[in-house]
Design an enzyme around this catalytic site. Structure first.
Site, PDB file in Angstrom:
ATOM      1  CB  CYS A   1      -0.862   0.049   1.255  1.00  0.00           C
ATOM      2  SG  CYS A   1      -1.796  -1.423   1.595  1.00  0.00           S
TER       3      CYS A   1
ATOM      4  NE  ARG B   1       4.969   1.445  -1.072  1.00  0.00           N
ATOM      5  CZ  ARG B   1       5.743   1.521  -0.009  1.00  0.00           C
ATOM      6  NH1 ARG B   1       6.843   2.210  -0.050  1.00  0.00           N
ATOM      7  NH2 ARG B   1       5.406   0.920   1.113  1.00  0.00           N
TER       8      ARG B   1
ATOM      9  CD1 TRP C   1      -0.536  -5.771  -3.358  1.00  0.00           C
ATOM     10  CD2 TRP C   1      -0.533  -6.578  -1.277  1.00  0.00           C
ATOM     11  NE1 TRP C   1      -0.071  -7.070  -3.406  1.00  0.00           N
ATOM     12  CE2 TRP C   1      -0.058  -7.587  -2.149  1.00  0.00           C
ATOM     13  CE3 TRP C   1      -0.620  -6.865   0.078  1.00  0.00           C
ATOM     14  CZ2 TRP C   1       0.327  -8.857  -1.704  1.00  0.00           C
ATOM     15  CZ3 TRP C   1      -0.240  -8.127   0.525  1.00  0.00           C
ATOM     16  CH2 TRP C   1       0.226  -9.098  -0.366  1.00  0.00           C
TER      17      TRP C   1
ATOM     18  CG  ASN D   1       0.330   2.003   3.793  1.00  0.00           C
ATOM     19  OD1 ASN D   1      -0.737   2.079   3.191  1.00  0.00           O
ATOM     20  ND2 ASN D   1       1.457   2.475   3.314  1.00  0.00           N
ATOM     21  N   GLY D   2      -0.715  -1.263   6.740  1.00  0.00           N
ATOM     22  CA  GLY D   2      -0.479  -2.138   7.892  1.00  0.00           C
ATOM     23  C   GLY D   2      -1.707  -2.971   8.187  1.00  0.00           C
TER      24      GLY D   2
ATOM     25  CD  GLU E   1      17.099 -13.433  -7.428  1.00  0.00           C
ATOM     26  OE1 GLU E   1      16.459 -13.976  -6.514  1.00  0.00           O
ATOM     27  OE2 GLU E   1      16.839 -12.299  -7.858  1.00  0.00           O
TER      28      GLU E   1
ATOM     29  CE  LYS F   1      13.975 -11.448  -9.621  1.00  0.00           C
ATOM     30  NZ  LYS F   1      14.629 -11.094  -8.406  1.00  0.00           N
TER      31      LYS F   1
ATOM     32  CD  GLU G   1      10.097 -11.601  -8.745  1.00  0.00           C
ATOM     33  OE1 GLU G   1       9.467 -11.148  -7.800  1.00  0.00           O
ATOM     34  OE2 GLU G   1      11.339 -11.544  -8.817  1.00  0.00           O
TER      35      GLU G   1
ATOM     36  CG  HIS H   1      18.481 -37.233  -4.750  1.00  0.00           C
ATOM     37  ND1 HIS H   1      18.829 -38.522  -4.428  1.00  0.00           N
ATOM     38  CD2 HIS H   1      19.639 -36.536  -4.806  1.00  0.00           C
ATOM     39  CE1 HIS H   1      20.144 -38.601  -4.283  1.00  0.00           C
ATOM     40  NE2 HIS H   1      20.661 -37.403  -4.512  1.00  0.00           N
TER      41      HIS H   1
ATOM     42  CE  LYS I   1      11.734  -2.971  -5.287  1.00  0.00           C
ATOM     43  NZ  LYS I   1      12.490  -4.115  -5.841  1.00  0.00           N
TER      44      LYS I   1
HETATM   45  C1  F6R Z   1      11.887 -10.687  -5.739  1.00  0.00           C
HETATM   46  C2  F6R Z   1      11.790  -9.694  -4.696  1.00  0.00           C
HETATM   47  C3  F6R Z   1      11.418 -10.141  -3.327  1.00  0.00           C
HETATM   48  C4  F6R Z   1      12.214  -9.351  -2.281  1.00  0.00           C
HETATM   49  C5  F6R Z   1      11.701  -9.679  -0.874  1.00  0.00           C
HETATM   50  C6  F6R Z   1      12.534  -9.010   0.187  1.00  0.00           C
HETATM   51  O1  F6R Z   1      12.281 -10.120  -6.943  1.00  0.00           O
HETATM   52  O2  F6R Z   1      11.979  -8.525  -4.926  1.00  0.00           O
HETATM   53  O3  F6R Z   1      11.584 -11.509  -3.174  1.00  0.00           O
HETATM   54  O4  F6R Z   1      13.558  -9.681  -2.411  1.00  0.00           O
HETATM   55  O5  F6R Z   1      10.370  -9.268  -0.750  1.00  0.00           O
HETATM   56  O6  F6R Z   1      12.530  -7.631   0.028  1.00  0.00           O
HETATM   57  P1  F6R Z   1      13.630  -6.725   0.699  1.00  0.00           P
HETATM   58  O7  F6R Z   1      14.940  -7.052   0.088  1.00  0.00           O
HETATM   59  O8  F6R Z   1      13.179  -5.322   0.409  1.00  0.00           O
HETATM   60  O9  F6R Z   1      13.597  -7.038   2.162  1.00  0.00           O
END
Ligand code: F6R
Length: 610
Positions: A2, A27, A74, A100-101, A483, A487, A490, A506, A605
């Site tokens: 949010c 975000r 959100w 927010n929260g 990773e 990517k 997502e 396995h 985000k």
């Molecule tokens: C994936 C991504 C998330 C963040 C995770 C932690 O691309 O961006 O998996 O890495 O939400 O976020 P931070 O690093 O801001 O604590």
């Protein structure tokens, strides 16, 4: 997650609020709304979906006024529709609130208030708070007192902004567990959950701390604790310019941030390498070096992409520093009553510095006596402020929801930390110098990989219709496989799994057939022969191999269907290079599938709820 924007001043509020909401779009959100004090009345407009929908609604009936609040939601409690979008109003329509929260005890508050005659019209937790404020407001308190009284009843987390039609010169903001920043202009104030919504108006900001509340008038801000004690706040300067949060000619923030990596990796090392001594300096943790050197045990805790960086950090520190390291998902660590040995040090790693689970893990580790150090990107974020000390990434704002440049900067900072500690323990000067030189060469090597984007695009064209992907790696490149898979899933919504290559036999090997693209990170390193055997196992089952290999390795062409080359480097630094083609591959596949890479579905985000 949010987003919050509030404005009080002499200008028209709507353009400032809408611009602020657009700056916060990255975000992630599902609905948006504004409340304006217009002709002595609070008018609320909200829409589900994009901010452009809200703009259309506002343009039908202009809302003059210079006090207002705006929000991108959100959903956590209640479906993402128009009714549940913020701002929320009380029964009288005098009050409007954005939040927010999560208000954890909202159900009990709501039941009591309903018994007192309050009418609820949404499914949200937030609505309980605005009615609770109303309850105190109607009892003769002013807005400031009513908000304070209501917040003392609330359990959970909040960043809130509240306005009232009865107090046209006041805006109240309060924070607990969800970020809020006050931008200090000339007789105007912009309040937001993120400085990106403020920077085009002023660079002077004050960050609210937990349990603080700001009473913002047109020409003055007073900050107090929820217990009503006055707080003396410093005004800080935002350290970046507007162009850092704009696309600068790129189609998407994600692509811009991938392309920025030669610069951001260099920025992570700037002033931190001492070439002649073959070591590193990290000013932010210089007073903690003793605790680090003698720590019997180190913990690295993070979420998502940052957790993958932590895994690489574990491999580096154990190999070079010879201290035992444990990597924990912050969300698990916070609830599982972990054992913290005397003298333990925990690093919390976070791009945003606001991830709720990571913050909670940090608090839990502190409570149990660990020294907690932060590795984060956002200057002034909660982790930056509440950790005992820390190291910034200096990667600049990361707007793309999929984290890219923050990851390579995190791994770079972990490499610097490893070098620093190893040189104080058991690493000789000449090896140190070799490492410094290898780190210095990384930006050029990354630039070279990026120049090869057309090859990666062609591979994306060949496989973008696939339903599944497998990513394999070993050693330092096992976390890179995780990773790379993250990517892809997502932003393109393709099911992808990352696996340690040897584990494939396995179980996951059962998935492999001619329809399964398998990305294998097979750089020339200590386990190259092992990974080429894993490639053979995939080939034998007709899987399609996309290999990430070291320049000069011609042999691999005989085994793989496609090869993407990266320049040679020291084994422990390879993740900083091998992740680059995987970021580009995910990006191009998502574009070919017509996915919105900057705002992937269901993703935010900064995950500020647990
Ligand atoms: C994936 C991504 C998330 C963040 C995770 C932690 O691309 O961006 O998996 O890495 O939400 O976020 P931070 O690093 O801001 O604590």
């Amino acid at each position: 997650m949010c987003g919050i924007v509030g404005y009080i001043g002499n200008k028209e509020a709507i353009p400032i609020l809408v611009e602020g909401l657009k700056r916060l779009e990255y975000r992630g959100y599902d609905s948006a709304g504004v409340a304006i004090l217009s002709n002595e009345k609070i008018i609320i407009e909200k829409e589900s979906g994009k901010i452009s929908e809200l703009e259309k609604a506002i343009s039908k009936s202009p809302l003059p006024g210079n006090l207002g609040i705006a929000h991108t939601r959100w959903a956590t409690h209640g479906y993402p529709n128009k009714e549940n979008a913020h701002p929320h109003a009380d029964c009288t329509g005098r009050l409007a609130l954005i939040h927010n929260g999560i208000i954890e005890n909202y159900a009990a508050i709501k039941t009591n208030l309903q018994a007192n005659g309050h009418k609820f019209i949404t499914e949200t937790d937030t609505e309980a708070l605005v009615h609770l404020i109303e309850e105190y407001y109607c009892n003769g308190n002013n807005l400031d007192e009513a908000v304070r009284a209501a917040l003392s009843q609330v359990q959970g987390t909040y960043g809130i902004v509240v306005i009232s039609s009865s107090e046209p010169d006041t805006l109240i903001a309060a924070k607990k567990g969800s970020p809020l920043v006050i931008g200090m202009g000339e007789n105007e104030y912009v309040i937001a959950s993120d400085v990106s919504a403020i920077i085009s108006h002023t660079k002077n900001v004050s960050y609210l701390e937990d349990n603080e509340m700001a009473v913002v008038k047109r020409n003055k801000v007073t900050i107090k604790t929820i217990e009503n004690l006055e707080v003396n706040k410093k005004v800080e300067k935002i350290a970046f310019d507007l162009d850092k949060i704009e696309k600068c000619g790129y189609d998407h923030f994600m692509l811009k941030e991938i392309m920025e990596q030669p610069q951001t990796i260099e920025d992570a090392t700037r002033g931190r390498l001492i070439a002649e001594e073959g070591t590193a300096r990290l000013g932010g943790i210089r007073h903690e070096i003793e605790s680090l050197i003698y720590a019997p045990h180190m913990l690295l805790s993070a979420c998502g992409t940052s957790w993958h960086a932590a895994l690489i950090g574990e491999y580096m520190i154990e190999e070079f520093v010879r201290t035992t390291v444990e990597v924990e998902y912050a969300s698990e660590f916070r609830y599982r009553d972990p054992v913290i040995e005397r003298g333990s040090v925990m690093f919390v790693i976070s791009q945003s510095g606001e991830t709720a689970d990571t913050l909670a893990a940090m608090k839990e580790a502190k409570r149990k006596g660990a020294k907690v150090l932060g590795i984060c990107n956002v200057v002034g974020s909660t982790i930056a402020r509440e950790s005992d000390a820390g190291v910034y990434l200096h990667a600049g704002p990361e707007i793309g929801v999929a984290s890219t440049k923050a990851f390579t900067s995190q791994v770079t900072v972990l490499a610097l930390l490893t070098l620093l500690l190893a040189r104080m323990r058991n690493l000789g000067a000449s090896k140190g110098v070799e490492i410094v030189n290898a780190i210095k060469a990384l930006p050029k090597s990354v630039a070279k990989i990026l120049e090869n984007h057309d090859t990666i695009k062609e591979i994306a064209e060949a496989y973008y219709k696939s339903q599944n992907f497998l990513y394999l790696g070993r050693g330092y490149n096992f976390p890179v496989a995780l990773e790379g898979a993250l990517k892809l899933k997502e932003i393109s919504y393709i099911h992808a799994e990352g696996y340690p290559a040897a584990e494939m036999k396995h179980g996951p090997i059962a998935l492999i057939d001619e329809n399964m693209p398998v990305v294998v990170i097979a750089t020339k390193d200590s386990i190259y022969d092992k990974i080429t055997s894993n490639i053979e196992e995939v080939k034998a089952r007709r899987g399609r191999i996309i290999a990430i290999a070291t320049e000069g390795d011609e042999e691999i062409k005989k085994r793989a269907d496609h090869v993407i080359y990266v320049p040679p480097t020291l084994e422990f630094l390879t993740p900083i290079l091998t992740i680059i083609p995987l970021q580009l591959l995910a990006y191009y596949i998502a574009i070919l599938r017509d996915c919105d890479v900057d705002q992937p579905r269901n993703l935010a985000k900064s995950v500020t709820v647990e």
